[in-house]
Enzyme design. Structure first.
Site, short mmCIF file in Angstrom:
data_model
loop_
_atom_site.label_atom_id
_atom_site.label_comp_id
_atom_site.label_asym_id
_atom_site.label_seq_id
_atom_site.Cartn_x
_atom_site.Cartn_y
_atom_site.Cartn_z
CE LYS A 114 -4.51 -1.41 0.75
NZ LYS A 114 -5.87 -1.05 1.00
CE LYS A 196 -8.79 -7.20 -3.25
NZ LYS A 196 -9.06 -6.96 -1.84
CE LYS A 199 -14.74 -1.54 -0.40
NZ LYS A 199 -13.38 -1.56 0.17
N1 AQP Z 1 -12.28 -9.27 -5.36
C1 AQP Z 1 -12.57 -9.89 -4.24
N2 AQP Z 1 -12.78 -11.23 -4.24
C2 AQP Z 1 -13.09 -11.88 -3.09
N3 AQP Z 1 -13.19 -11.28 -1.90
C3 AQP Z 1 -13.00 -9.94 -1.84
N4 AQP Z 1 -13.03 -9.06 -0.82
C4 AQP Z 1 -12.78 -7.82 -1.30
N5 AQP Z 1 -12.56 -7.89 -2.63
C5 AQP Z 1 -12.68 -9.18 -2.99
C6 AQP Z 1 -13.31 -9.42 0.57
O1 AQP Z 1 -13.97 -8.31 1.23
C7 AQP Z 1 -13.49 -8.17 2.56
C8 AQP Z 1 -12.76 -6.88 2.85
O2 AQP Z 1 -13.09 -5.86 2.05
P1 AQP Z 1 -12.46 -4.41 2.31
O3 AQP Z 1 -13.20 -3.49 1.46
O4 AQP Z 1 -12.41 -4.11 3.76
O5 AQP Z 1 -10.95 -4.54 1.88
P2 AQP Z 1 -10.27 -4.88 0.53
O6 AQP Z 1 -10.04 -6.35 0.47
O7 AQP Z 1 -9.08 -3.98 0.46
O8 AQP Z 1 -11.32 -4.49 -0.60
P3 AQP Z 1 -11.07 -3.60 -1.90
O9 AQP Z 1 -12.30 -3.60 -2.70
O10 AQP Z 1 -9.79 -4.03 -2.57
O11 AQP Z 1 -10.91 -2.18 -1.23
P4 AQP Z 1 -9.98 -0.98 -1.65
O12 AQP Z 1 -10.15 -0.82 -3.13
O13 AQP Z 1 -10.49 0.18 -0.86
O14 AQP Z 1 -8.59 -1.38 -1.24
C9 AQP Z 1 -12.51 -9.29 2.77
O15 AQP Z 1 -13.20 -10.35 3.38
C10 AQP Z 1 -12.05 -9.63 1.38
O16 AQP Z 1 -11.55 -10.93 1.29
#
Ligand code: AQP
Length: 351
Positions: A114, A196, A199
């Site tokens: 990050k 991955k 969002k």
């Molecule tokens: N693409 C994905 N496939 C499967 N599981 C996912 N999760 C997120 N994206 C996927 C699951 O969602 C939970 C955590 O979400 P979060 O928003 O707290 O953190 P993150 O994983 O960092 O999600 P993003 O969308 O990638 O957020 P940003 O873009 O803000 O960094 C977990 O259970 C994760 O496994």
């Protein structure tokens, strides 16, 4: 009443939730609600480790709550709350920070990734993120924490901190175990399928949001990157784009990968994309409709979150009180009206 194992999990309101959040988190949460005491939080304190627009953060927080419900989280069964509504998270986080070595945080793979990704804003919060996460978990005396591969290291730190505290100050925290969800398909970006689906991806075409309209779904699937070849055969290594579409089809229809291969034997990617588009539209329709209905009633959402925060606080306060006591913080006596508090020593008058 029989004690159910306690689970804590959360999602950051750093954007609109994607179909990845459904498969990787929400659908598993829904299936855990009856057998576990669940605390599901909207992790807004975590979200600000990356700069957020205040108006958008407020809106996303409420939207995230609506989506939790639209995906089947039952607020009667589970405690649904916003992290910043429970100040004990930051309070415990400070205590734990004082027990964490600098080296422990700087070793974290996610911090390295990050900080490379957000070079212009490598803040202390990003560095201390795993300590706040440890506080989130330990505050509720969670037995289990659902974790994906990217969070394993953080949970290990949580366990170490719990054991360290217990060692110095006497048994206070439950040491949590990882819960590996049975259904944990990782959904990949529609544009860069080795990455991955996230969002906060600036390219909207890479992401399937849970609230996408049928038109948006059609456009995104049409433009989704596939690999060279024609045959619909699952091969994550060599054909990540196609394989990701097959996983999405599996999620939307419940069909196994083997059945999907069978269904499209002799057909090509275009047929798969067409069937997938229709399946996704139908699969996401009830979620989107329920989300839109809830969005029109922000008063209901706000009062539900207030109730959730109260329930979460009741448990969090118990743990924090115990922690403060164990550490030797002087308890605050109740203030009694009329008690003499002015200092008679005139030297204080200059202060
Ligand atoms: N693409 C994905 N496939 C499967 N599981 C996912 N999760 C997120 N994206 C996927 C699951 O969602 C939970 C955590 O979400 P979060 O928003 O707290 O953190 P993150 O994983 O960092 O999600 P993003 O969308 O990638 O957020 P940003 O873009 O803000 O960094 C977990 O259970 C994760 O496994």
């Amino acid at each position: 009443m029989e004690q159910r194992p306690v689970i804590l999990s959360g999602i950051q309101p750093s954007g609109r939730l994607t179909i990845g959040h459904y498969t990787g988190a929400l659908r598993n949460w829904v299936s855990l609600q009856q057998s576990h005491e669940c605390y599901f939080m909207i992790a807004d304190l975590h979200a600000i480790t990356v700069r957020q627009d205040p108006a958008e953060l407020r809106q996303r927080t409420l939207e995230t709550a609506a989506l939790f419900l639209a995906c089947g989280i039952d607020p009667q069964q589970s405690v649904l709350f916003v992290q910043s509504h429970v100040p004990e998270h930051t309070q415990l986080s400070w205590v734990l920070a004082c027990l964490t070595g600098m080296g422990e945080c700087s070793r974290m793979t996610q911090f390295k990734e990050k900080s490379a990704q957000h070079r212009h804003n490598v803040n202390v919060g990003l560095f201390a993120y795993p300590i706040l996460m440890a506080a989130d978990i330990l505050l509720y005396q969670a037995d289990l924490v659902p974790v994906g591969a990217d969070q394993k290291q953080h949970l290990e730190l949580t366990r170490n901190l719990a054991e360290r505290f217990n060692h110095y100050y006497g048994t206070t925290f439950r040491v949590p175990e990882p819960y590996i969800p049975p259904l944990g398909a990782k959904i990949m970006s529609l544009q860069e399928p080795r990455k991955k689906m996230s969002k906060s991806d600036p390219n909207e075409n890479a992401v399937l949001f849970l609230t996408d309209s049928p038109e948006a779904i059609r456009r995104k699937i049409r433009r989704a990157v596939t690999d060279s070849g024609r045959e619909v055969r699952y091969d994550e290594q060599n054909r990540p784009g196609l394989s990701n579409l097959m996983v999405l089809y599996h999620i939307a229809t419940g069909k196994s990968i083997a059945d999907i291969e069978q269904e499209f034997a002799g057909a090509g990617y275009a047929e798969l994309k067409a069937a997938l588009t229709e399946a996704l539209i139908e699969f996401l329709r009830p979620i989107r409709e329920e989300f839109e209905r809830l969005q029109r009633d922000s008063g209901y959402l706000l009062s539900l979150l207030a109730h959730g925060a109260e329930r979460a606080r009741a448990r969090a306060q118990q743990t924090l009180r115990l922690v403060y006591d164990r550490m030797g913080f002087l308890p605050q006596a109740p203030y009694v009206e009329g008690v003499r508090i002015a200092m008679e020593d005139s030297s204080h008058a200059d202060l």
